[in-house]
Design a protein around this motif. Structure first.
Motif, PDB file in Angstrom:
ATOM      1  N   LYS A   1       0.842  -1.206   0.000  1.00  0.00           N
ATOM      2  CA  LYS A   1       0.000   0.000   0.000  1.00  0.00           C
ATOM      3  C   LYS A   1       0.877   1.255   0.000  1.00  0.00           C
ATOM      4  N   GLN A   2       2.095   1.100   0.478  1.00  0.00           N
ATOM      5  CA  GLN A   2       3.075   2.182   0.476  1.00  0.00           C
ATOM      6  C   GLN A   2       4.420   1.550   0.151  1.00  0.00           C
ATOM      7  N   PHE A   3       5.174   2.193  -0.723  1.00  0.00           N
ATOM      8  CA  PHE A   3       6.507   1.706  -1.073  1.00  0.00           C
ATOM      9  C   PHE A   3       7.312   2.864  -1.615  1.00  0.00           C
ATOM     10  N   LEU A   4       8.588   2.626  -1.806  1.00  0.00           N
ATOM     11  CA  LEU A   4       9.457   3.613  -2.429  1.00  0.00           C
ATOM     12  C   LEU A   4       9.596   3.250  -3.895  1.00  0.00           C
ATOM     13  N   LEU A   5       9.540   4.252  -4.748  1.00  0.00           N
ATOM     14  CA  LEU A   5       9.777   4.066  -6.175  1.00  0.00           C
ATOM     15  C   LEU A   5      11.124   4.709  -6.462  1.00  0.00           C
ATOM     16  N   SER A   6      12.021   3.963  -7.089  1.00  0.00           N
ATOM     17  CA  SER A   6      13.383   4.444  -7.317  1.00  0.00           C
ATOM     18  C   SER A   6      13.728   4.450  -8.797  1.00  0.00           C
ATOM     19  N   ALA A   7      14.606   5.371  -9.147  1.00  0.00           N
ATOM     20  CA  ALA A   7      15.136   5.402 -10.512  1.00  0.00           C
ATOM     21  C   ALA A   7      16.025   4.195 -10.771  1.00  0.00           C
ATOM     22  N   PHE A   8      16.598   3.650  -9.711  1.00  0.00           N
ATOM     23  CA  PHE A   8      17.558   2.559  -9.833  1.00  0.00           C
ATOM     24  C   PHE A   8      16.970   1.264  -9.294  1.00  0.00           C
ATOM     25  N   PRO A   9      17.364   0.128  -9.863  1.00  0.00           N
ATOM     26  CA  PRO A   9      16.859  -1.154  -9.353  1.00  0.00           C
ATOM     27  C   PRO A   9      17.408  -1.445  -7.960  1.00  0.00           C
ATOM     28  N   PRO A  10      16.629  -2.153  -7.136  1.00  0.00           N
ATOM     29  CA  PRO A  10      17.131  -2.513  -5.806  1.00  0.00           C
ATOM     30  C   PRO A  10      18.380  -3.382  -5.919  1.00  0.00           C
ATOM     31  N   CYS A  11      19.359  -3.092  -5.076  1.00  0.00           N
ATOM     32  CA  CYS A  11      20.591  -3.877  -5.108  1.00  0.00           C
ATOM     33  C   CYS A  11      20.884  -4.500  -3.749  1.00  0.00           C
ATOM     34  N   CYS A  12      20.121  -4.104  -2.725  1.00  0.00           N
ATOM     35  CA  CYS A  12      20.319  -4.622  -1.372  1.00  0.00           C
ATOM     36  C   CYS A  12      18.993  -4.495  -0.638  1.00  0.00           C
ATOM     37  N   PRO A  13      18.538  -5.542   0.048  1.00  0.00           N
ATOM     38  CA  PRO A  13      17.250  -5.456   0.728  1.00  0.00           C
ATOM     39  C   PRO A  13      17.246  -4.540   1.945  1.00  0.00           C
TER      40      PRO A  13
END
Length: 159
Positions: A91-103
């Protein structure tokens, strides 16, 4: 809390060129903005003012004129989901320009991330998403260090 703005000009970074301080090694992985969407390079175009509070450095964004025009407007952005909780439907998350690289660490810095609040839960994915919603510029977020928030957001299909 008392805040003291740093007075030296060197502490005031006003550079409205795309900033890749964080995640420069992923530049080729920034999703291309689809037709009608805001390009991440526009959102990167902000400066920062350092504020000293009780010996800690905090940063306040200085939004470019192009970014200021987006405040309160419904926009689309294509990026990567970074979940903030363990549920399958976010329901809430971060949207990033870069792909996730670390959890454990969001990819990039505050210029490269949007705090997204969606109307309906969105299933987690590693694939880029196009999110549409009302952009809110965050003038100063001492607790989270965020510069952007998107409200009333939905996932849209690429045209």
């Amino acid at each position: 809390m008392s805040f003291m703005a740093v007075s030296s000009l060197s502490a005031l970074a006003i550079d409205f060129e795309p900033d890749v301080e964080y995640g420069a090694e992923y530049l080729d992985q920034i999703p291309k903005a689809p037709l009608g969407a805001v390009d991440w390079k526009t959102l990167f175009g902000i400066g920062e003012e350092e504020i000293i509070d009780q010996g800690l450095s905090l940063f306040k964004p200085i939004f470019s004129p192009a970014v200021k025009k987006l405040d309160g407007k419904k926009i689309k952005v294509k990026g990567f989901m970074f979940p903030v909780d363990m549920s399958e439907m976010q329901k809430q998350f971060l949207l990033s320009a870069f792909p996730p690289c670390c959890p454990f660490h969001a990819p990039g810095g505050p210029k490269h991330i949007i705090d997204v609040n969606v109307v309906e839960g969105v299933e987690f994915t590693y694939d880029p998403l196009i999110i549409e919603g009302v952009l809110e510029l965050i003038e100063f977020d001492e607790d989270n260090g965020l510069y952007y928030r998107m409200n009333e957001a939905t996932v849209v299909e690429e045209e």
